[in-house]
Motif scaffolding. Structure first.
Motif, PDB file in Angstrom:
ATOM      1  N   ALA A  64      -2.169  -0.084   5.931  1.00  0.00           N
ATOM      2  CA  ALA A  64      -0.643   0.690   5.364  1.00  0.00           C
ATOM      3  C   ALA A  64      -0.913   0.407   3.658  1.00  0.00           C
ATOM      4  CB  ALA A  64       0.117   0.912   5.783  1.00  0.00           C
ATOM      5  N   ARG A  65      -1.181   1.517   2.696  1.00  0.00           N
ATOM      6  CA  ARG A  65      -0.576   1.332   1.176  1.00  0.00           C
ATOM      7  C   ARG A  65      -0.565   2.772   0.470  1.00  0.00           C
ATOM      8  NH1 ARG A  65      -5.180   4.423   2.760  1.00  0.00           N
ATOM      9  NH2 ARG A  65      -5.789   5.879   1.559  1.00  0.00           N
ATOM     10  N   PHE A  66       0.651   2.071  -0.197  1.00  0.00           N
ATOM     11  CA  PHE A  66       1.259   3.061  -0.816  1.00  0.00           C
ATOM     12  C   PHE A  66       0.265   3.535  -2.288  1.00  0.00           C
ATOM     13  CE2 PHE A  66       4.388  -0.179   0.055  1.00  0.00           C
ATOM     14  CZ  PHE A  66       5.377   0.927  -0.007  1.00  0.00           C
ATOM     15  N   GLU A  67       0.265   5.036  -1.982  1.00  0.00           N
ATOM     16  CA  GLU A  67      -0.579   5.615  -2.993  1.00  0.00           C
ATOM     17  C   GLU A  67       0.287   6.149  -4.080  1.00  0.00           C
ATOM     18  OE1 GLU A  67      -4.647   7.699  -0.981  1.00  0.00           O
ATOM     19  OE2 GLU A  67      -2.871   8.574  -1.636  1.00  0.00           O
ATOM     20  N   LEU A  68       0.366   5.447  -5.358  1.00  0.00           N
ATOM     21  CA  LEU A  68       0.266   6.049  -6.526  1.00  0.00           C
ATOM     22  C   LEU A  68       0.228   7.589  -7.408  1.00  0.00           C
ATOM     23  CD1 LEU A  68       3.422   5.651  -8.461  1.00  0.00           C
ATOM     24  CD2 LEU A  68       2.354   3.786  -9.370  1.00  0.00           C
ATOM     25  N   LYS A  69       0.082   8.368  -7.752  1.00  0.00           N
ATOM     26  CA  LYS A  69      -0.218   9.537  -7.890  1.00  0.00           C
ATOM     27  C   LYS A  69       1.009  10.270  -9.628  1.00  0.00           C
ATOM     28  CE  LYS A  69      -2.414  11.155  -3.936  1.00  0.00           C
ATOM     29  NZ  LYS A  69      -2.549  11.770  -2.980  1.00  0.00           N
ATOM     30  N   PRO A  94      12.295  -1.939   6.676  1.00  0.00           N
ATOM     31  CA  PRO A  94      12.047  -2.363   7.641  1.00  0.00           C
ATOM     32  C   PRO A  94      14.349  -2.228   8.191  1.00  0.00           C
ATOM     33  CG  PRO A  94      11.130  -4.327   6.249  1.00  0.00           C
ATOM     34  CD  PRO A  94      11.638  -2.313   5.860  1.00  0.00           C
ATOM     35  N   ASP A  95      14.726  -2.015   7.892  1.00  0.00           N
ATOM     36  CA  ASP A  95      16.089  -1.933   8.241  1.00  0.00           C
ATOM     37  C   ASP A  95      16.122  -0.456   8.717  1.00  0.00           C
ATOM     38  OD1 ASP A  95      18.984  -1.726   8.188  1.00  0.00           O
ATOM     39  OD2 ASP A  95      19.289  -2.668   6.892  1.00  0.00           O
ATOM     40  N   ALA A 115       5.719  -1.243   5.507  1.00  0.00           N
ATOM     41  CA  ALA A 115       6.483  -0.608   4.221  1.00  0.00           C
ATOM     42  C   ALA A 115       6.311  -2.343   3.096  1.00  0.00           C
ATOM     43  CB  ALA A 115       7.308  -0.165   3.718  1.00  0.00           C
ATOM     44  N   ALA A 116       6.701  -3.079   3.890  1.00  0.00           N
ATOM     45  CA  ALA A 116       6.758  -4.452   2.851  1.00  0.00           C
ATOM     46  C   ALA A 116       5.648  -5.172   2.994  1.00  0.00           C
ATOM     47  CB  ALA A 116       7.143  -5.293   3.974  1.00  0.00           C
TER      48      ALA A 116
END
Length: 111
Positions: A3-8, A51-52, A101-102
């Protein structure tokens, strides 16, 4: 693939990020941010709040399609999911964000 965050960067020089599951599907899309620093803060907020389970809003669109939002402690929406075919699929999307996410890596595509 993990999993990854892609910042654009958007066409109007603002910033947005997506959280992609290990299979490459977008599970969460952020609001649009004025600055890169604010977008990076949004990513950290997703990592912290993801996570919450109490931070998720389980909603339905006007056409009945289920989706979810993720909110920060102050109640501000950090991100929203795509529309899902059913509540079970939506809940699977939430579980993916909670699990990934974490530790999701950052793929900064603004450079």
């Amino acid at each position: 693939m993990a999993a990854r965050f892609e910042l654009k960067k958007t066409r109007n020089e603002k910033f947005v990020f997506n959280l992609l599951a290990a299979n490459g599907q977008v599970v969460l899309t952020s609001e649009t941010y004025e600055s890169k620093a604010s977008a990076l803060g949004g990513i950290e907020s997703v990592r912290k709040n993801g996570p919450d389970d109490t931070r998720y809003g389980r909603l339905s669109a006007k056409d009945g399609s289920p989706y979810f939002t993720l909110k920060a402690l102050n109640g501000q929406v950090i991100g929203q999911s795509q529309m899902y075919s059913g509540a079970k699929a939506r809940d699977g999307g939430i579980e993916s964000v909670q699990a990934n996410a974490a530790s999701a890596a950052l793929d900064d595509q603004t450079l």
